[in-house]
Design an enzyme around this catalytic site. Structure first.
Site, PDB file in Angstrom:
ATOM      1  N   SER A   1       0.799  -1.220   0.000  1.00  7.10           N
ATOM      2  CA  SER A   1       0.000   0.000   0.000  1.00  7.10           C
ATOM      3  C   SER A   1       0.838   1.280   0.000  1.00  7.10           C
ATOM      4  CB  SER A   1      -0.936   0.009   1.217  1.00  7.10           C
ATOM      5  OG  SER A   1      -0.200  -0.005   2.415  1.00  7.10           O
TER       6      SER A   1
ATOM      7  N   LYS B   1      -6.986   3.236   8.665  1.00  4.30           N
ATOM      8  CA  LYS B   1      -6.003   4.214   8.201  1.00  4.30           C
ATOM      9  C   LYS B   1      -6.567   5.636   8.278  1.00  4.30           C
ATOM     10  CE  LYS B   1      -3.642   1.000   5.088  1.00  4.30           C
ATOM     11  NZ  LYS B   1      -3.323   0.658   3.679  1.00  4.30           N
TER      12      LYS B   1
END
Length: 885
Positions: A757, A800
């Site tokens: 990511s 996140k």
């Protein structure tokens, strides 16, 4: 014998603990009492709190006067007084048995320990004693011993009771203390008596040595004979040898040391002679007895010992009959009933002295105490359950909805099997307390089993009865403790199970957590099936990746993310602050923390997904206020201010521990903020730094990186080199890194990092470095990148985003295909953050820089971004989308 230690002046008024069963405490002697009488238990309730503050708590021990003694005539069969054995307080806590003196008094005739003590029954002398050990018995110990407290006392000095100043609810007396007087060294007669006392003590040690006492005990006794002061030595012998109650009370009230030593010498000499004669008779009788006669004689001795120790019962036959009654009342299923009856028949044929007798008896007790049919009725009031969950926890809507769903279906279908729930989330978000709240909402009992560090399969399934000390596993033990077959069982830290050569506990849990199999769960110890289908199992974990796949497949996973600052503020106001106020002995008027100050504690002094650190910081503030309140009460004229403002908060907790690190790094070319998902289930910020230096076009990667993230860095560099001319970073045909080395570092080098990511973050970092342009302030991003420049979706978007919100991020670049994941993000967080959804790296770069470096490329119509599902097209722009979910 412990030497009498000076602990300060004995109070003139002492609470009195009556001692029964012919027990008399003397100075320097240690005695342990089981406190079960109502008035003495009330006294111990008061002393429990006092002892916690002052370990040197002093009480008075006064014995009960002897009742009518019934002398025990010698047996017609010529049996000796050896049929009774008394326990002697020995050295360093060791105890040994010895034959008593013939004709000794029985134990407190007619006193069953429940009748209140009358003042006239108390002796006029006692001993001031210090509490050296104070223990509150658990339920099983109270049932076994009949006492709520176990108190160990050490005698200090004699006292005379002048009068009782208090009778109810417990006795308190005004006393006159008589400390041990110094001996006259010039008194030759006294010195001769002391010498004879020590000599008789050595004779006693020699006789006891033939009774197979431990050599360490005898050596310690011999050392004390020469080193202990004469007065204390007399008290020691008086507590060791067999004396009638009248003789014990006589020694207690003897204040004159010389007279007490002389009297003790007489009694000790008598005891040594009795022991010698008893030993001689014992040797003579044993030589004439055959095997059967000796066994009968030993059984008679054992019965006498039990009676003397107060452990006598109606016999082993009554115990077996009682077990049979308990088994029939337990309503065992057919298989368990057959096993119980079979073992009960074996028990009746066994000799109680056989080792296997206790094994079978313990097994039958387990069978009779398990809740085969006992259960609690579920509370089917959905509105009440919803109110209970809302009172105990703020937020956590998915979990609450799932619990209410179970209640609704259970209300419609009575035989519904319990679900297997697994709460996965970072530490401190309320997973364990949620299990307790679930039990309260359902009206069920709650039991917690900690699985962290468990490596032995027998901890789950139990040990087989062939092993010494075998016991059932934790599941069956928990069912016995709960007393019902439908509790809420919390399997805490299921992700931290281990395994070794003794088996795999996670494999043993497969049967427990399978609704199709746990209706016939078989523990190795019980060896009969037990129905666990009515149990509501709730597991907790921090990281679902460490849970074996087959075990995770059997559970319904509910992920609990971290809290936002707004949620933390509500939790602090509703739960944490009141809890800390009560825990520090304060009231609500003594602590007033405004909402903005609580929010500052959450943002400036903690950086976590849960609320544990927040609770600790609030506790620190309460402690500081408690000190100030105590000082104001001790110093007249001092005004206590209960309100905590920002300045006062900084004086208590110090300067803020977490500042805006994002702002400090945002103006540096080559530094970009990424988003990560930690192993504990919480999100976090990940800074990526890039720099260049003269070299040969080599890429250096540091920061304890895994293979996947290293490959992402290679892909990012390849894409930047391939598109350097379009980005305006180099001329056509010239490599952007000719004569240059690139070094990419991910700080916090001790923490392992891996995953795809960070791809677009590394690309942005390289473009920022090579174009000498910093990234926009308070901007973070996450997404996987391909060689063709496409941005692929990633996981953990909610965690996140919450981490970015906690870290002060105000703009987030996400993959376009992750737009729907924002539906799980709280609305207040979405309103405070600007979201940009990108399909390609070009979109990322245009959103990341104030002046995009895309000099020779424009957005193509076929690549134009469309609003994500659930997002109004009016809010979409060519470069970014503002969330309107």
């Amino acid at each position: 014998m412990a030497p009498v230690k000076s602990i300060g002046e004995v109070p003139k008024v002492l609470p009195i603990i009556p001692t029964r069963n012919n027990r008399v405490l003397l100075p320097g002697i240690v005695i342990r009492l089981q406190i079960g009488r109502k008035e003495t238990t009330y006294l111990c309730d008061q002393l429990w709190l006092q002892h916690a503050r002052n370990p040197n708590t002093i009480v008075g021990c006064v014995p009960l006067k002897p009742r009518v003694e019934v002398p025990k005539p010698p047996g017609k069969d010529g049996s000796t007084p050896l049929a009774s054995v008394h326990t002697v307080p020995a050295l360093s806590g060791t105890r040994f048995t010895r034959p008593p003196r013939a004709g000794s008094a029985p134990t407190q005739n007619g006193d069953d320990g429940r009748r209140p003590v009358d003042e006239a029954e108390l002796f006029g002398w006692g001993v001031a004693a210090r509490i050296i050990n104070f223990k509150k018995n658990i339920a099983s110990e109270t049932k076994l011993t009949g006492g709520k407290y176990t108190v160990t006392l050490e005698g200090i000095s004699r006292f005379k009771v002048e009068k009782y100043t208090k009778i109810t609810p417990y006795y308190e007396a005004a006393i006159t203390e008589y400390p041990e007087a110094d001996l006259e060294k010039n008194d030759t007669e006294l010195q001769a008596i002391i010498l004879n006392l020590r000599t008789s003590g050595h004779e006693l040690a020699n006789v006891l040595s033939q009774l197979q006492l431990p050599s360490t005990v005898l050596s310690q006794l011999r050392q004390m004979l020469d080193s202990t002061p004469a007065g204390q030595l007399a008290d020691l012998f008086a507590s060791m040898i067999d004396l009638s109650m009248d003789e014990k009370l006589q020694i207690l009230e003897m204040v004159d040391t010389k007279a007490r030593i002389s009297r003790t010498l007489e009694l000790l000499t008598r005891q040594v002679q009795v022991l010698k004669i008893s030993q001689k008779l014992q040797t003579t009788v044993e030589s004439k007895l055959g095997k059967k006669q000796r066994e009968f004689f030993l059984r008679q001795q054992l019965d006498a010992i039990k009676k003397e120790l107060g452990e006598s019962d109606d016999g082993e036959e009554d115990e077996v009959a009682d077990l049979g009654t308990r088994i029939s009342d337990a309503k065992l299923p057919e298989e368990a009933s057959k096993a119980a009856n079979r073992e009960l028949r074996r028990l009746k044929r066994m000799n109680p002295s056989m080792a296997e007798y206790q094994v079978v008896r313990t097994y039958l007790e387990w069978l009779s105490e398990l809740p085969w049919e006992t259960h609690t009725e579920d509370v089917m009031d959905i509105a009440r359950a919803r109110q209970q969950l809302d009172e105990d926890h703020f937020g956590l809507e998915k979990v609450k909805i799932r619990i209410l769903e179970y209640l609704a279906v259970r209300k419609l279908k009575q035989d519904l099997k319990g679900p297997i729930l697994c709460f996965i989330g970072p530490p401190g978000v309320g997973k364990t307390s949620l299990g307790k709240s679930l039990a309260n909402a359902l009206g069920r009992k709650f039991h917690r089993i900690s699985l962290g560090g468990v490596r032995d399969e027998a901890e789950i399934r139990g040990h087989r009865r062939t092993y010494i000390g075998a016991l059932p596993g934790r599941i069956v033990q928990g069912m016995r403790r709960c007393g019902v077959n439908n509790p809420v069982v919390l399997l805490d830290e299921i992700d931290k199970l281990g395994h070794d050569s003794r088996g795999d506990p996670s494999s043993a849990l497969l049967e427990v957590l399978d609704p199709e199999q746990n209706s016939s769960f078989t523990d190795h110890y019980m060896n009969v099936a037990f129905d666990l289908s009515n149990v509501l199992f709730v597991a907790t974990a921090n990281d679902g990746d460490t849970i074996p796949g087959p075990l995770l497949d059997r559970m319904e996973v509910i992920r609990i993310p971290g809290y936002t600052f707004d949620e933390k503020l509500h939790i602090a106001e509703r739960h944490l602050l009141p809890k800390q106020i009560r825990g520090h002995g304060l009231d609500e008027s003594s602590v007033q923390i405004p909402s903005d100050v609580l929010l500052k504690v959450a943002t400036g002094y903690t950086r976590e997904a849960g609320v544990r650190s927040l609770e600790r910081e609030i506790g620190a503030v309460c402690r500081a206020l408690a000190v100030e309140l105590a000082d104001s009460r001790e110093k007249p004229g001092t005004i206590f201010e209960p309100v905590v403002d920002m300045g006062r908060l900084e004086r208590i907790l110090g300067p803020e521990r977490y500042d805006d690190e994002v702002a400090e790094r945002s103006n540096i070319p080559g530094v970009v903020t990424g988003l990560a998902w930690t192993a504990s289930g919480a999100g976090g910020l990940l800074f990526i730094e890039a720099t260049q230096m003269p070299g040969h076009g080599v890429l250096h990667l540091t920061g304890k990186l895994g293979d996947v993230i290293k490959e992402s860095a290679q892909i990012a560099l390849t894409w930047v080199r391939a598109n350097a001319h379009k980005l305006g970073l180099s001329k056509a045909g010239v490599s952007v890194i000719d004569g240059q080395d690139i070094h990419i570092h991910l700080p916090a080098g001790a923490i392992p990092k891996d995953g795809p990511s960070a791809g677009i973050t590394i690309v942005t970092s390289l473009v920022s470095l090579l174009s000498h342009r910093p990234v926009r302030d308070h901007t973070a991003m996450t997404g996987e990148v391909t060689l063709r420049g496409l941005v692929l979706p990633v996981g953990g978007v909610k965690e996140k985003v919450l981490a970015a919100h906690r870290g002060g991020i105000r703009r987030i670049i996400l993959p376009f295909r992750n737009a729907n994941d924002l539906s799980e993000v709280p609305a207040n967080v979405r309103d405070e953050i600007e979201f940009v959804f990108a399909k390609t790296v070009d979109d990322v770069l245009q959103a990341a820089f104030d002046e995009p470096p895309l000099l020779e490329v424009t957005q193509s119509p076929e690549r134009e971004m469309q609003p994500a599902a659930g997002i109004s097209s009016d809010t979409a722009s060519h470069v970014y989308l503002r969330s309107s979910l």
